[in-house]
Enzyme design. Structure first.
Site: not given
Ligand code: F6P
Length: 548
Positions: A359, A390, A510
Site C-alpha cells: 500500500e 510444505h 469504494k
C-alpha cells in the site's frame, strides 16, 4: 525532476550488475572468506545477515552513492522533523513521534506533538487500568472481560499481528481480557464470534482513522444491534457508553455515531493508517500486554528510529535492507518477495507487511507526477516458514521465478520453559530456517554429487536471501523489527521518488462498490454497468429468487 533511472549512480549500478551477473552466490562466498562478517549488521536485539544476497561490497558502496544522490539524509530529517513528506495529502508522516520519549519535543503547526502523544498515552493507560482492574462495567454491572477490535487495514493488521506475536507476554492484570479482532466486511468473523460471547461483558473498540470505512461501520452496526437484542433493557446512550470505545482521527464522526467524548481516543491526521499501531490504534495491544508492554514495544521502535536517523548508510539496517531490495528489484529484475518468519507467533507478520509495503510503495508515478520507467514495490507474500516449506517452497527452489526471501527467526526460545521437547522443537525450527536459506542461495553446489542427479532433482540456487535474527521475540525486539521495515519502505520510496504515505489506488473501488450496492438492493433497476457486471448482477438476482 528527472527520473532516478537517468542518474549517474543508477547507470553505474547497471554496469556493475552486468559485471556481476555471471557470479552465482556460491562463487561470491568462494571469493571472500570474510563474507559473512563483512555483510552482517547489528543493532539492539537484531542481527541482519546479507551475505546470501547476490552482491558484494562494491555493490553496497554503489547503492550508497545512489542513496546520497537521492538526498536520503535530507529526506530522513524531513520525515523526523514533521515536514510534509506526504505531498499529495499535504501533511507530515510522524509515526516516529508516536514513540518518542516524553522528555523530547517536536513542534508541528505550533503544537508540541510529543506532549500531545504522551497525554494520549496517559488517557490510554487510564482506560487500560480501568478495564484491567475490573472497573469498566457493562450494562448489567458485570466487569468487561472481552474486547473485540473492529477495524480493517491499518486499524486491524498491526494490533492483530502484535497481539498474536506477543501472546506469551500477556499482562498479569487482576481482570485479564480476551482480545478478538474482526475486520471482514461480509460479517463472517463477527457472526461466528458473537455466537460465543456474552454481551454484558463485551466491549467493542471501533478502530478507524477516518470513521467512514464501510467495512468497520457495517460490523459496528451489527455489533450494536446484537447488544440491543440481548434482552437487557437499557438506553442506547448507556449501551454505547458502556460497550463502545472509538479510536479515531475523526472524533466528529465518532460522536455522530453515538460514542461519548470520554470513550474516544484520538489520534492525528499525520499518522498514516498502516503506520498507526503505535498510536491509540494500539489499544488492543495495551489491553493484551498491559501498558508497560505496549511502552516497551514503543521503546524498541524508538531505538530503531535513533539507529536509522543517526547511523551511516553502510551500517544502517533499514537503509541497507532498502538498498538491497532496490538492487534486487531494479538491477537483478526480481519482482517477488517472500516473508518467511520461522516462528508460529509471527504468522500474521506477512499480512501486516503486505499492507505496509504494497500500500505504501505500490505506485507508478513519482511525487512530481511522472510515470516511472522502472519497477517499484514487488509482489510480497509469505507464511510461517516451516509451513510454507510444505506449500510453496517447491516454486522457490525449482520454479521459473526469481524470488528474494526474508528469513526471520528468534535465537532464544523456551529456555526457561523446562521443556526439553519444546527446546528440541526450536532447534529443529532453526535448523530448517538455516537449511532453506542455505539451499535457496547456494543451490545443490553444497552437495558433492549434485551433477550426477537428473534435471528434476537439481537445485539451481541463486535466490537472494536475507536473514534477520532476533535475540528473542519480545515487545522491544518486535518494536525494532516493525520500525525496521517501516523505514526500509521509506528509503525505497525516496530512491524511487514516490510518495509512500498516500493510497489513492484504493479509493475508486469504494465508489464503484457504492454504485453497485444500489443495483443489488433494487433488483428491478436497470443496471448500466459493463456487460460482465450486468450479467453477474442478473445471475445473482436470479439465484436469490431461486430461478437458476
Ligand atoms: O482502504 C484503505 C485504507 O484507507 C487503509 O489505508 C487503512 O488502513 C484502512 O483503509 C482503514 O481505514 P480507517 O482506519 O480509516 O478505517
Amino acid at each position: 525532476m528527472p527520473l532516478r533511472s537517468t542518474t549517474a549512480a543508477w547507470k553505474n549500478l547497471r554496469e556493475h550488475a552486468d559485471q556481476l551477473s555471471s557470479n552465482h552466490i556460491s562463487d561470491l562466498f568462494s571469493d571472500d572468506p570474510t563474507r559473512f562478517n563483512g555483510l552482517t549488521f547489528r543493532t539492539g536485539q537484531l542481527l541482519l545477515d546479507l551475505s546470501k544476497q547476490r552482491l558484494n561490497q562494491t555493490t553496497l558502496h554503489n547503492l550508497s552513492a545512489l542513496a546520497e544522490e537521492a538526498d536520503l539524509h535530507d529526506w530522513i530529517e524531513a520525515l523526523f522533523t514533521g515536514q510534509k513528506v506526504n505531498c499529495s495529502e499535504n501533511r507530515a508522516a510522524l509515526h516516529t513521534a508516536l514513540r518518542s520519549p516524553k522528555a523530547s519535543s517536536l513542534t508541528v503547526n505550533g503544537q508540541d506533538i510529543i506532549a500531545a502523544v504522551h497525554n494520549n498515552l496517559d488517557h490510554m493507560r487510564r482506560i487500560v487500568d480501568r478495564i484491567h482492574q475490573g472497573q469498566w462495567r457493562g450494562f448489567t454491572g458485570h466487569s468487561i472481560n472481552t474486547i473485540v477490535n473492529i477495524g480493517v487495514g491499518g486499524s486491524d493488521l498491526g494490533p492483530l499481528m502484535t497481539c498474536r506475536a506477543l501472546a506469551e507476554h500477556q499482562s498479569g492484570a487482576a481482570n485479564p481480557v480476551q482480545v478478538h479482532f474482526v475486520s471482514s466486511m461480509d460479517g463472517s468473523q463477527l457472526s461466528e464470534l458473537l455466537s460465543q460471547l456474552n454481551p454484558a461483558r463485551t466491549l467493542f473498540v471501533l478502530a478507524s482513522k477516518s470513521f467512514t470505512t464501510i467495512d468497520t461501520l457495517a460490523n459496528a452496526a451489527t455489533a450494536r444491534e446484537w447488544l440491543r437484542r440481548s434482552g437487557h433493557t437499557t438506553t442506547d446512550d448507556m449501551l454505547t457508553a458502556r460497550h463502545f470505545i472509538a479510536v479515531t482521527a475523526n472524533t466528529a464522526k465518532a460522536s455522530e455515531w453515538g460514542i461519548p467524548p470520554s470513550n474516544q481516543l484520538e489520534f492525528w491526521d499525520w499518522t498514516g493508517g498502516r503506520y498507526s499501531m503505535w498510536s491509540a490504534i494500539g489499544l488492543p495491544i495495551a489491553l493484551k500486554l498491559g501498558m508497560d508492554g505496549f511502552l516497551s514495544l514503543l521503546e524498541g521502535a524508538h531505538a530503531m528510529d535513533e539507529h536509522f536517523r543517526h547511523t551511516p548508510f553502510l551500517s544502517n539496517l533499514p537503509v541497507l535492507m532498502a538498498l538491497v531490495d532496490v538492487w534486487n528489484i531494479n538491477f537483478l529484475n526480481i519482482h517477488a518477495h517472500a516473508i518467511l518468519p520461522y516462528d508460529g507467533r509471527l504468522g500474521s507478520l506477512p499480512a501486516y507487511l503486505e499492507q505496509l509495503e504494497m500500500e505504501s510503495n505500490g505506485k507508478s508515478v513519482t511525487r512530481g507526477g511522472e510515470t516511472v520507467d522502472f519497477h517499484t514495490c514487488p509482489i510480497l507474500w509469505g507464511e510461517v516458514g516451516t509451513n510454507a516449506q510444505h506449500a510453496f517452497y517447491q516454486l522457490l527452489h525449482q520454479g521459473t521465478e526469481s524470488v528474494m526471501c526474508d528469513f526471520i527467526v528468534a535465537a532464544r526460545r523456551y529456555q526457561t520453559s523446562g521443556s526439553e521437547e519444546l527446546q528440541h522443537q526450536h532447534r529443529l525450527n532453526l535448523a530448517n530456517c538455516f537449511a532453506q536459506s542455505r539451499l535457496l542461495a547456494l543451490g545443490d553446489s553444497i552437495l558433492d554429487n549434485a551433477d550426477t542427479q537428473p534435471a528434476h532433482k537439481r537445485y539451481r540456487g541463486n535466490q537472494p536471501c536475507s536473514t534477520l535474527i532476533l535475540d528473542e521475540l519480545c515487545p522491544f525486539s518486535l518494536g525494532q523489527l516493525i520500525a525496521l521495515y517501516e523505514h526500509k519502505v521509506f528509503v525505497q520510496a525516496v530512491i524511487w521518488g514516490i510518495n509512500p504515505f498516500d493510497q489513492w489506488g484504493v479509493e475508486l473501488g469504494k465508489q464503484v462498490a457504492t454504485s453497485l450496492l444500489g443495483a443489488l438492493e433494487n433488483p428491478e433497476s436497470t443496471p448500466g454497468f459493463d456487460q460482465s457486471t450486468n450479467g453477474l448482477l442478473a445471475a445473482v438476482h436470479a439465484k436469490q429468487k431461486g430461478e437458476a
